[in-house]
Scaffold this motif. Structure first.
Motif, short mmCIF file in Angstrom:
data_model
loop_
_atom_site.label_atom_id
_atom_site.label_comp_id
_atom_site.label_asym_id
_atom_site.label_seq_id
_atom_site.Cartn_x
_atom_site.Cartn_y
_atom_site.Cartn_z
N VAL A 43 46.35 -60.61 5.33
CA VAL A 43 46.78 -62.00 5.41
C VAL A 43 45.73 -62.85 6.12
O VAL A 43 45.42 -63.97 5.71
CB VAL A 43 48.14 -62.10 6.12
CG1 VAL A 43 48.49 -63.56 6.44
CG2 VAL A 43 49.23 -61.48 5.25
N THR A 44 45.14 -62.30 7.16
CA THR A 44 44.14 -63.03 7.94
C THR A 44 42.84 -63.21 7.18
O THR A 44 42.26 -64.31 7.16
CB THR A 44 43.86 -62.31 9.27
OG1 THR A 44 45.07 -62.23 10.03
CG2 THR A 44 42.80 -63.06 10.08
N HIS A 45 42.37 -62.15 6.53
CA HIS A 45 41.02 -62.18 5.96
C HIS A 45 40.98 -62.36 4.45
O HIS A 45 39.93 -62.73 3.92
CB HIS A 45 40.28 -60.90 6.34
CG HIS A 45 40.08 -60.74 7.81
ND1 HIS A 45 39.17 -61.49 8.54
CD2 HIS A 45 40.70 -59.92 8.71
CE1 HIS A 45 39.23 -61.14 9.81
NE2 HIS A 45 40.14 -60.20 9.95
N ALA A 46 42.08 -62.11 3.75
CA ALA A 46 42.09 -62.28 2.30
C ALA A 46 43.10 -63.32 1.85
O ALA A 46 43.14 -63.67 0.68
CB ALA A 46 42.37 -60.95 1.61
N GLY A 47 43.93 -63.79 2.77
CA GLY A 47 44.88 -64.83 2.43
C GLY A 47 46.04 -64.36 1.58
O GLY A 47 46.74 -65.17 0.96
N THR A 48 46.29 -63.07 1.55
CA THR A 48 47.38 -62.53 0.76
C THR A 48 47.77 -61.18 1.33
O THR A 48 47.09 -60.65 2.22
CB THR A 48 46.97 -62.38 -0.72
OG1 THR A 48 48.11 -62.04 -1.51
CG2 THR A 48 45.89 -61.33 -0.90
N THR A 49 48.85 -60.60 0.84
CA THR A 49 49.28 -59.29 1.29
C THR A 49 48.61 -58.20 0.46
O THR A 49 48.10 -58.47 -0.64
CB THR A 49 50.81 -59.13 1.15
OG1 THR A 49 51.14 -59.15 -0.25
CG2 THR A 49 51.54 -60.24 1.88
N PRO A 50 48.59 -56.97 0.95
CA PRO A 50 48.02 -55.88 0.15
C PRO A 50 48.68 -55.75 -1.22
O PRO A 50 48.00 -55.56 -2.23
CB PRO A 50 48.24 -54.64 1.01
CG PRO A 50 48.31 -55.17 2.41
CD PRO A 50 48.98 -56.49 2.30
N ALA A 51 50.01 -55.83 -1.26
CA ALA A 51 50.72 -55.67 -2.53
C ALA A 51 50.35 -56.74 -3.53
O ALA A 51 50.14 -56.47 -4.72
CB ALA A 51 52.23 -55.69 -2.28
N ARG A 52 50.25 -57.98 -3.07
CA ARG A 52 49.88 -59.06 -3.99
C ARG A 52 48.44 -58.93 -4.46
O ARG A 52 48.12 -59.22 -5.61
CB ARG A 52 50.12 -60.41 -3.31
CG ARG A 52 51.60 -60.73 -3.14
CD ARG A 52 51.79 -61.90 -2.21
NE ARG A 52 53.22 -62.18 -2.01
CZ ARG A 52 53.70 -62.84 -0.98
NH1 ARG A 52 52.88 -63.29 -0.03
NH2 ARG A 52 55.00 -63.06 -0.87
N ALA A 53 47.58 -58.49 -3.56
CA ALA A 53 46.19 -58.28 -3.95
C ALA A 53 46.08 -57.19 -5.01
O ALA A 53 45.31 -57.30 -5.97
CB ALA A 53 45.35 -57.91 -2.72
N VAL A 54 46.85 -56.13 -4.85
CA VAL A 54 46.84 -55.03 -5.81
C VAL A 54 47.33 -55.51 -7.17
O VAL A 54 46.71 -55.25 -8.21
CB VAL A 54 47.70 -53.86 -5.30
CG1 VAL A 54 47.97 -52.86 -6.43
CG2 VAL A 54 47.01 -53.17 -4.13
N ARG A 55 48.44 -56.23 -7.18
CA ARG A 55 49.00 -56.70 -8.46
C ARG A 55 48.04 -57.65 -9.16
O ARG A 55 47.85 -57.59 -10.37
CB ARG A 55 50.35 -57.36 -8.23
CG ARG A 55 51.09 -57.69 -9.52
CD ARG A 55 52.50 -58.13 -9.23
NE ARG A 55 53.21 -58.54 -10.43
CZ ARG A 55 53.86 -57.74 -11.24
NH1 ARG A 55 53.88 -56.44 -10.97
NH2 ARG A 55 54.49 -58.20 -12.30
N ALA A 56 47.42 -58.53 -8.39
CA ALA A 56 46.45 -59.46 -8.98
C ALA A 56 45.26 -58.71 -9.56
O ALA A 56 44.79 -59.00 -10.66
CB ALA A 56 45.99 -60.47 -7.94
N ALA A 57 44.74 -57.72 -8.81
CA ALA A 57 43.58 -56.96 -9.29
C ALA A 57 43.93 -56.18 -10.55
O ALA A 57 43.14 -56.10 -11.49
CB ALA A 57 43.10 -56.01 -8.20
N ARG A 58 45.11 -55.58 -10.57
CA ARG A 58 45.53 -54.82 -11.75
C ARG A 58 45.68 -55.73 -12.96
O ARG A 58 45.30 -55.38 -14.08
CB ARG A 58 46.85 -54.10 -11.45
CG ARG A 58 46.68 -52.87 -10.60
CD ARG A 58 48.00 -52.24 -10.23
NE ARG A 58 47.78 -50.91 -9.64
CZ ARG A 58 48.67 -50.26 -8.92
NH1 ARG A 58 49.85 -50.81 -8.68
NH2 ARG A 58 48.39 -49.06 -8.44
N THR A 59 46.22 -56.91 -12.73
CA THR A 59 46.42 -57.83 -13.84
C THR A 59 45.09 -58.33 -14.38
O THR A 59 44.90 -58.41 -15.60
CB THR A 59 47.30 -59.02 -13.39
OG1 THR A 59 48.50 -58.52 -12.78
CG2 THR A 59 47.67 -59.89 -14.58
N GLU A 60 44.16 -58.64 -13.50
CA GLU A 60 42.84 -59.06 -13.96
C GLU A 60 42.13 -57.93 -14.70
O GLU A 60 41.50 -58.16 -15.74
CB GLU A 60 41.98 -59.53 -12.78
CG GLU A 60 42.41 -60.87 -12.23
CD GLU A 60 41.37 -61.46 -11.28
OE1 GLU A 60 40.19 -61.06 -11.37
OE2 GLU A 60 41.73 -62.31 -10.46
#
Length: 336
Positions: free
Chosen positions: A248-265
């Motif tokens: 949240v501090t360094h990427a502006g999102t949670t791990p789960a949301r980052a994972v879902r976004a990366a998988r979708t891309e």
């Protein structure tokens, strides 16, 4: 096409459109594109790289109907937008032009001339807040590669000029010619207007936080692995709660949301580049079924699964994030 330049213009803002139109002419488009470089004084100008742009004509001498007027961007934009002679000629030529366009910070010149008032526009992401603050009558969208509002086109930074020009060529001469031009340029055929200027793969966290940076790289490289918060925390040797705080501090999102976004891309790129079924893509990218993948595309890009499947034969990227990459929605370590 009249390309308007000034001292300290970005040379790629000139080269991308002119190079693409030159290639289009080589494919026999009729009528061929006639390209003219124009400056306020009609003299050569120095690009920001130090290379001189020669062969310019004086803006005041440009008469008759113009197909497209395009204002380039660059470090000299601040001076250009404050030059009354420049703005007077831009307004005059805009009235004679079928299309009006800008590249990068060239949008500031159009805005200063009043040509973007009441319109949606874009510019380089790094300057979008400044454009919005200086010109409140303009609706600034920092995300897309380019924006068309009526007969006015604005594009993002530097090489997005190529995407914009390919779109203009397609509008003028059809998709076949545009694709031939793009092939010769060895570029995407072509990125859609609403593709984001920055996808998550190009926007790493600050270099100082190596743990988050390394985990994002791992996520992008291994979308089919177990990327649950617990697994990522174990890999980083921190607690899941601390991992979430770091993201949240360094990427502006949670791990789960980052994972879902990366998988979708990753799935979007795989769909575009292969003939795999959606079910196969889903398995490779950590989704449990084609239906879950379709829903991810809908959440992330705002398009249906059927449209994504039709795009498999289209050389276009799907990198426009919606709520998910901005920290809304998503499920923990989604492998469903």
């Amino acid at each position: 096409m009249v390309i308007i330049a000034y001292n300290d213009a970005q040379i790629l803002d000139v080269a991308c459109p002119t190079g693409a139109l030159e290639i289009a002419n080589g494919h026999g488009v009729l009528p061929p594109y006639a390209i003219e470089l124009a400056t306020v004084a009609g003299r050569s100008v120095r690009s920001s790289s130090g290379i001189a742009l020669t062969g310019a004509r004086r803006l005041a001498s440009v008469t008759g109907r113009i197909d497209t007027m395009l204002v380039v961007g660059g470090h000299g934009t601040r001076t250009a937008m404050a030059d009354d002679r420049m703005l007077t000629q831009v307004r005059r030529l805009a009235r004679r032009s079928r299309r009006i366009a800008s590249v990068c910070t060239g949008a500031f010149v159009l805005a200063a001339a009043g040509l973007l008032d009441g319109r949606r526009a874009t510019t380089h992401w790094a300057y979008s807040d400044i454009l919005a603050a200086h010109f409140p009558a303009v609706t600034v969208d920092p995300a897309p590669l380019y924006v068309q509002d009526g007969n006015v086109y604005t594009s993002a930074g530097v090489t997005s000029a190529l995407d914009l020009t390919l779109a203009l060529v397609e509008s003028d001469h059809g998709p076949t010619v545009a694709r031939e031009v793009a092939r010769e340029l060895v570029t995407y055929l072509q990125r859609p207007a609403d593709q984001a200027q920055i996808s998550m793969f190009l926007a790493p966290p600050p270099p100082g936080d190596r743990l988050v940076r390394d985990l994002l790289a791992h996520i992008a490289a291994h979308p089919g692995d177990d990327l649950s918060p617990a697994a990522l925390a174990a890999r980083a040797q921190v607690s899941p709660r601390h991992l979430t705080r770091l993201f949240v501090t360094h990427a502006g999102t949670t791990p789960a949301r980052a994972v879902r976004a990366a998988r979708t891309e990753a799935a979007a790129h795989l769909v575009r580049a292969s003939e795999l079924s959606l079910a196969a893509v889903a398995r490779r990218c950590g989704f449990g079924s084609a239906e879950v993948l379709r829903q991810a595309f809908l959440d992330h890009y705002g398009v249906t699964g059927a449209k994504v499947r039709r795009m498999a034969d289209m050389p276009e990227a799907l990198d426009r994030p919606t709520a998910e990459t901005s920290g809304h929605g998503g499920s923990a370590g989604d492998r469903s």
